[in-house]
Scaffold this motif. Sequence first.
Motif, PDB file in Angstrom:
ATOM      1  N   VAL A  72       0.558  -0.981  -0.425  1.00 43.75           N
ATOM      2  CA  VAL A  72      -0.314  -0.098   0.105  1.00 43.75           C
ATOM      3  C   VAL A  72       0.978   1.075  -0.378  1.00 43.75           C
ATOM      4  N   ASP A  73       1.651   1.152   0.895  1.00 41.56           N
ATOM      5  CA  ASP A  73       3.308   2.480   0.536  1.00 41.56           C
ATOM      6  C   ASP A  73       3.960   1.871   1.296  1.00 41.56           C
ATOM      7  N   GLU A  74       5.313   2.571   0.680  1.00 40.80           N
ATOM      8  CA  GLU A  74       6.476   2.444   1.371  1.00 40.80           C
ATOM      9  C   GLU A  74       7.220   3.427   1.742  1.00 40.80           C
ATOM     10  N   ARG A  75       8.174   3.648   2.203  1.00 38.57           N
ATOM     11  CA  ARG A  75       9.040   4.438   3.259  1.00 38.57           C
ATOM     12  C   ARG A  75      10.783   4.173   1.824  1.00 38.57           C
ATOM     13  N   PHE A  76      11.069   5.974   1.606  1.00 41.85           N
ATOM     14  CA  PHE A  76      11.924   5.553   0.691  1.00 41.85           C
ATOM     15  C   PHE A  76      13.375   4.973   1.164  1.00 41.85           C
ATOM     16  N   VAL A  77      13.554   4.030   1.308  1.00 39.26           N
ATOM     17  CA  VAL A  77      14.745   3.122   2.760  1.00 39.26           C
ATOM     18  C   VAL A  77      14.571   2.178   1.261  1.00 39.26           C
ATOM     19  N   PRO A  78      16.008   1.658   2.074  1.00 38.19           N
ATOM     20  CA  PRO A  78      16.565   0.065   1.108  1.00 38.19           C
ATOM     21  C   PRO A  78      15.634  -0.921   2.068  1.00 38.19           C
ATOM     22  N   PHE A  79      15.245  -1.674   0.947  1.00 37.93           N
ATOM     23  CA  PHE A  79      14.236  -3.064   1.558  1.00 37.93           C
ATOM     24  C   PHE A  79      15.222  -3.513   3.112  1.00 37.93           C
ATOM     25  N   ASP A  80      16.568  -3.146   3.175  1.00 37.91           N
ATOM     26  CA  ASP A  80      16.503  -4.485   4.589  1.00 37.91           C
ATOM     27  C   ASP A  80      16.602  -2.999   5.701  1.00 37.91           C
ATOM     28  N   HIS A  81      16.392  -2.305   5.437  1.00 39.72           N
ATOM     29  CA  HIS A  81      16.408  -1.538   7.455  1.00 39.72           C
ATOM     30  C   HIS A  81      15.207  -1.250   7.379  1.00 39.72           C
ATOM     31  N   GLU A  82      15.489  -0.801   8.807  1.00 44.11           N
ATOM     32  CA  GLU A  82      14.052  -1.208   9.790  1.00 44.11           C
ATOM     33  C   GLU A  82      12.886  -0.523   9.274  1.00 44.11           C
ATOM     34  N   ASP A  83      13.624   0.297   8.532  1.00 47.87           N
ATOM     35  CA  ASP A  83      11.929   1.207   8.522  1.00 47.87           C
ATOM     36  C   ASP A  83      10.539   0.865   7.321  1.00 47.87           C
ATOM     37  N   SER A  84      11.805  -0.179   6.856  1.00 46.11           N
ATOM     38  CA  SER A  84      10.833  -0.706   5.267  1.00 46.11           C
ATOM     39  C   SER A  84      10.084  -1.383   5.686  1.00 46.11           C
ATOM     40  N   ASN A  85       8.592  -1.221   5.132  1.00 49.27           N
ATOM     41  CA  ASN A  85       7.239  -1.796   5.135  1.00 49.27           C
ATOM     42  C   ASN A  85       7.484  -3.203   4.249  1.00 49.27           C
ATOM     43  N   TYR A  86       8.044  -3.405   3.225  1.00 51.84           N
ATOM     44  CA  TYR A  86       8.501  -4.764   2.399  1.00 51.84           C
ATOM     45  C   TYR A  86       9.601  -5.451   3.723  1.00 51.84           C
ATOM     46  N   ARG A  87      10.078  -4.184   4.198  1.00 54.05           N
ATOM     47  CA  ARG A  87      10.934  -5.910   5.137  1.00 54.05           C
ATOM     48  C   ARG A  87      10.297  -6.585   6.283  1.00 54.05           C
ATOM     49  N   THR A 173       5.975  13.657   1.148  1.00 54.68           N
ATOM     50  CA  THR A 173       6.924  14.488   1.931  1.00 54.68           C
ATOM     51  C   THR A 173       6.598  14.133   3.184  1.00 54.68           C
ATOM     52  N   PRO A 174       5.953  13.319   4.194  1.00 59.99           N
ATOM     53  CA  PRO A 174       4.821  13.337   4.867  1.00 59.99           C
ATOM     54  C   PRO A 174       5.661  14.536   6.201  1.00 59.99           C
ATOM     55  N   PRO A 175       4.466  14.475   7.023  1.00 60.60           N
ATOM     56  CA  PRO A 175       4.830  15.904   7.808  1.00 60.60           C
ATOM     57  C   PRO A 175       5.931  15.939   8.982  1.00 60.60           C
ATOM     58  N   GLY A 176       6.024  16.738  10.014  1.00 60.71           N
ATOM     59  CA  GLY A 176       6.986  16.635  10.667  1.00 60.71           C
ATOM     60  C   GLY A 176       7.808  14.980  11.510  1.00 60.71           C
ATOM     61  N   LYS A 177       6.632  14.451  12.185  1.00 61.30           N
ATOM     62  CA  LYS A 177       7.365  13.255  12.968  1.00 61.30           C
ATOM     63  C   LYS A 177       7.255  12.210  12.358  1.00 61.30           C
ATOM     64  N   PHE A 178       7.235  12.004  11.398  1.00 59.34           N
ATOM     65  CA  PHE A 178       7.508  10.712   9.370  1.00 59.34           C
ATOM     66  C   PHE A 178       9.011  11.087   8.727  1.00 59.34           C
ATOM     67  N   LYS A 179       9.831  10.585   9.444  1.00 58.85           N
ATOM     68  CA  LYS A 179      11.170  11.096   8.895  1.00 58.85           C
ATOM     69  C   LYS A 179      11.438  10.656   7.017  1.00 58.85           C
ATOM     70  N   LYS A 180      11.156   9.271   6.922  1.00 60.91           N
ATOM     71  CA  LYS A 180      11.184   9.212   5.714  1.00 60.91           C
ATOM     72  C   LYS A 180      10.146  10.001   4.719  1.00 60.91           C
ATOM     73  N   GLU A 181      10.842  10.053   2.878  1.00 61.38           N
ATOM     74  CA  GLU A 181      10.033  10.301   2.156  1.00 61.38           C
ATOM     75  C   GLU A 181       9.103   8.557   1.983  1.00 61.38           C
ATOM     76  N   ARG A 182       7.586   9.519   0.898  1.00 61.76           N
ATOM     77  CA  ARG A 182       7.190   8.008   0.944  1.00 61.76           C
ATOM     78  C   ARG A 182       6.782   7.535  -0.050  1.00 61.76           C
ATOM     79  N   ILE A 183       6.697   6.561  -0.655  1.00 58.68           N
ATOM     80  CA  ILE A 183       5.341   6.248  -2.189  1.00 58.68           C
ATOM     81  C   ILE A 183       4.155   5.725  -1.847  1.00 58.68           C
ATOM     82  N   THR A 184       2.844   5.534  -2.169  1.00 57.33           N
ATOM     83  CA  THR A 184       1.984   5.287  -1.420  1.00 57.33           C
ATOM     84  C   THR A 184       0.761   5.276  -2.354  1.00 57.33           C
ATOM     85  N   LEU A 185      -0.185   4.434  -2.351  1.00 61.53           N
ATOM     86  CA  LEU A 185      -1.258   4.273  -3.112  1.00 61.53           C
ATOM     87  C   LEU A 185      -2.397   5.353  -3.209  1.00 61.53           C
ATOM     88  N   THR A 186      -2.924   6.510  -3.669  1.00 60.96           N
ATOM     89  CA  THR A 186      -3.876   7.094  -3.948  1.00 60.96           C
ATOM     90  C   THR A 186      -4.739   6.924  -3.938  1.00 60.96           C
TER      91      THR A 186
END
Length: 245
Positions: A72-87, A173-186
């Motif tokens: 549905v959505d992903e943080r713009f980080v490598p697949f092995d990053h702790e924030d990765s939804n795919y991971r 580009t999420p607001p404040g507390k969310f750090k990483k750029e995201r890609i999302t379904l619209t």
Amino acid sequence: MIYKNREIIVLKSLEQIIGRAVEMWTGIAENAVKDRGFFTAALSGGRTPVRLYQTLGENTSLPWNRTHIFIVDERFVPFDHEDSNYRMINDTLLQHIKIPAEHIHPVTTEDDDPCYSAEKYEQDIISFFKKSGSNVPRFDLILLGLGDDGHTASLFPETPALKETLHLTASVTPPGKFKKERITLTFPAINNAEHIIFLVTGDSKAEVVREVIETDSSLPAAMVRPENGKLIFLLDKSAGSLLSG
Ligand code: 6PG
């Protein structure tokens, strides 16, 4: 309880919610495979669905060889990053099931530009559904979470992606507390789904659940209104505790 073309289900515990979600997943998957030969599901990240994905990962009777998993959505980080939804989805579900590798559709994040990643993901979705004979991508199931600010997917309040009416994906580009750029379904992708299930638990979500379900809210989660699909809120007692019904 049916409210404004939605079904709201409030259950006592997370285990009961997981059980009901697995039942729903099973019914939707089996019908999709019977009708079209394959089942498509787009999964959210976050903490709430982890137990569900682990439970699905132990289920060997589901038609995994006919299932296609999207994100549905992903943080713009490598697949092995702790924030990765795919991971997270791979750790809890994908690596435990017999699903063909080409049936897994992650958001590629190794490009140097999130906009380009979003475009590539949209192309993957479009070409998959085209190859399967439908011009307009229509997921059989989209599993959503709900942030306490009313966001869902990576569609955050007052962000441009909420206004997207043409493209299926967007970079955010999420607001404040969310750090990483995201890609999302619209919404063009989400609101064309056949089934949308919100999985929401915990006291911290009770107020936003009430606002989204029982008021004319303009929060992103309240903009999830499938044109001709089924919208289900699957809540635990805490998350549903402020609902009047
Ligand atoms: C993400 C999710 C996001 C999530 C909500 C709820 O990438 O984080 O897609 O939309 O569903 O933030 O998260 P929790 O389930 O952790 O409360």
